[in-house]
Design a protein around this motif. Structure first.
Motif, PDB file in Angstrom:
ATOM      1  N   UNK A  73      50.425  39.941  32.781  1.00 30.33           N
ATOM      2  CA  UNK A  73      49.957  39.343  34.042  1.00 30.33           C
ATOM      3  C   UNK A  73      50.687  39.944  35.245  1.00 30.33           C
ATOM      4  N   UNK A  74      52.024  39.973  35.192  1.00 31.60           N
ATOM      5  CA  UNK A  74      52.789  40.548  36.308  1.00 31.60           C
ATOM      6  C   UNK A  74      52.485  42.025  36.482  1.00 31.60           C
ATOM      7  N   UNK A  75      52.367  42.741  35.376  1.00 29.87           N
ATOM      8  CA  UNK A  75      52.058  44.170  35.435  1.00 29.87           C
ATOM      9  C   UNK A  75      50.738  44.399  36.168  1.00 29.87           C
ATOM     10  N   UNK A  76      49.711  43.655  35.800  1.00 27.84           N
ATOM     11  CA  UNK A  76      48.405  43.866  36.408  1.00 27.84           C
ATOM     12  C   UNK A  76      48.381  43.445  37.879  1.00 27.84           C
ATOM     13  N   UNK A  77      49.077  42.370  38.219  1.00 28.83           N
ATOM     14  CA  UNK A  77      49.175  41.970  39.627  1.00 28.83           C
ATOM     15  C   UNK A  77      49.859  43.074  40.431  1.00 28.83           C
ATOM     16  N   UNK A  78      50.925  43.648  39.881  1.00 30.61           N
ATOM     17  CA  UNK A  78      51.641  44.731  40.564  1.00 30.61           C
ATOM     18  C   UNK A  78      50.758  45.963  40.718  1.00 30.61           C
ATOM     19  N   UNK A  79      50.046  46.318  39.673  1.00 29.99           N
ATOM     20  CA  UNK A  79      49.179  47.499  39.733  1.00 29.99           C
ATOM     21  C   UNK A  79      48.038  47.273  40.719  1.00 29.99           C
ATOM     22  N   UNK A  80      47.456  46.072  40.703  1.00 34.05           N
ATOM     23  CA  UNK A  80      46.381  45.789  41.656  1.00 34.05           C
ATOM     24  C   UNK A  80      46.868  45.905  43.094  1.00 34.05           C
ATOM     25  N   UNK A  81      48.052  45.348  43.372  1.00 35.46           N
ATOM     26  CA  UNK A  81      48.570  45.420  44.743  1.00 35.46           C
ATOM     27  C   UNK A  81      48.816  46.871  45.153  1.00 35.46           C
ATOM     28  N   UNK A  82      49.396  47.642  44.255  1.00 38.28           N
ATOM     29  CA  UNK A  82      49.648  49.049  44.539  1.00 38.28           C
ATOM     30  C   UNK A  82      48.336  49.790  44.763  1.00 38.28           C
ATOM     31  N   UNK A  83      47.354  49.531  43.914  1.00 40.26           N
ATOM     32  CA  UNK A  83      46.041  50.155  44.087  1.00 40.26           C
ATOM     33  C   UNK A  83      45.401  49.783  45.408  1.00 40.26           C
ATOM     34  N   UNK A  84      45.532  48.498  45.789  1.00 34.54           N
ATOM     35  CA  UNK A  84      44.969  48.058  47.070  1.00 34.54           C
ATOM     36  C   UNK A  84      45.659  48.765  48.240  1.00 34.54           C
ATOM     37  N   UNK A  85      46.980  48.781  48.208  1.00 30.92           N
ATOM     38  CA  UNK A  85      47.729  49.407  49.303  1.00 30.92           C
ATOM     39  C   UNK A  85      47.420  50.895  49.429  1.00 30.92           C
ATOM     40  N   UNK A  86      47.169  51.542  48.311  1.00 28.16           N
ATOM     41  CA  UNK A  86      46.881  52.978  48.318  1.00 28.16           C
ATOM     42  C   UNK A  86      45.408  53.285  48.591  1.00 28.16           C
ATOM     43  N   UNK A  87      44.591  52.243  48.652  1.00 27.44           N
ATOM     44  CA  UNK A  87      43.164  52.479  48.832  1.00 27.44           C
ATOM     45  C   UNK A  87      42.529  53.137  47.630  1.00 27.44           C
ATOM     46  N   UNK A  88      43.087  52.862  46.467  1.00 33.41           N
ATOM     47  CA  UNK A  88      42.627  53.481  45.229  1.00 33.41           C
ATOM     48  C   UNK A  88      41.550  52.604  44.597  1.00 33.41           C
ATOM     49  N   UNK A  89      40.303  52.799  45.032  1.00 31.29           N
ATOM     50  CA  UNK A  89      39.209  51.952  44.574  1.00 31.29           C
ATOM     51  C   UNK A  89      39.017  52.018  43.063  1.00 31.29           C
ATOM     52  N   UNK A  90      39.116  53.202  42.506  1.00 34.55           N
ATOM     53  CA  UNK A  90      38.941  53.337  41.056  1.00 34.55           C
ATOM     54  C   UNK A  90      40.031  52.563  40.327  1.00 34.55           C
ATOM     55  N   UNK A  91      41.264  52.741  40.748  1.00 33.86           N
ATOM     56  CA  UNK A  91      42.399  52.041  40.126  1.00 33.86           C
ATOM     57  C   UNK A  91      42.197  50.532  40.236  1.00 33.86           C
ATOM     58  N   UNK A  92      41.784  50.082  41.416  1.00 36.14           N
ATOM     59  CA  UNK A  92      41.528  48.659  41.641  1.00 36.14           C
ATOM     60  C   UNK A  92      40.462  48.158  40.653  1.00 36.14           C
ATOM     61  N   UNK A  93      39.359  48.864  40.586  1.00 36.16           N
ATOM     62  CA  UNK A  93      38.259  48.432  39.719  1.00 36.16           C
ATOM     63  C   UNK A  93      38.644  48.392  38.252  1.00 36.16           C
TER      64      UNK A  93
END
Length: 172
Positions: A73-93
């Motif tokens: 859970x924490x890992x995915x929340x961290x990755x989502x936030x990083x993806x959002x901040x980077x504008x990484x739509x693929x990573x976010x999805x």
């Protein structure tokens, strides 16, 4: 604020397409088979265009995502936030799919965009989100955020290293 407002217009399609299975040589097929299936198979299917890179990248990915000490859970929340901040739509999805699989709700996935100050996060979740923000903006976790991480279940050196690595890498 939308990603386009934050980062400008992003590509609407991959710049490097995944390598279709029919175009892989025997070594590439074996390497992909050794990884196993994943909800983010396109990542591997793209990186197989550079097999040496994929082979070297996999131990890092496995250490964070499979055998890592952060909770999924924490890992995915961290990755989502990083993806959002980077504008990484693929990573976010891709990671929105994985986050749902580990119990992160659609409301929480949407709330990640608002960051650590949004209502509803636990102290630890907010600290992980804040760590992602700080690493993204300044490449450094502040003493205050580090203290919260160190005082919680992310207190071992392994967890702290995993947290910093997960939130500083836009692709795992």
């Amino acid at each position: 604020m939308t990603q386009n407002e934050i980062h400008g217009v992003r590509p609407s399609s991959p710049r490097i397409l995944p390598l279709p299975s029919g175009e892989r040589d025997a070594k590439s097929r074996l390497l992909i088979a050794s990884i196993g299936s994943s909800a983010t198979g396109n990542t591997f299917d793209t990186l197989i265009r550079h097999p040496d890179l994929l082979r070297q990248w996999m131990p890092f990915t496995v250490a964070l995502a499979v055998t890592g000490v952060l909770s999924p859970r924490l890992r995915e929340i961290a990755i989502l936030r990083t993806g959002w901040l980077c504008g990484a739509e693929y990573e976010w999805g891709q990671h929105a799919v994985l986050a749902r699989k580990v119990g992160v709700s659609d409301e929480e996935i949407a709330r990640v965009k608002s960051g650590p100050e949004a209502e509803g996060w636990t102290e630890l979740e907010a600290a992980v989100l804040r760590a992602a923000d700080e690493l993204h903006s300044d490449a450094c976790i502040t003493d205050d955020t580090w203290a919260v991480l160190a005082a919680t279940s992310v207190s071992s050196s392994k967890c702290l290293c995993s947290s910093a690595s997960t939130t500083s890498s836009p692709s795992h």
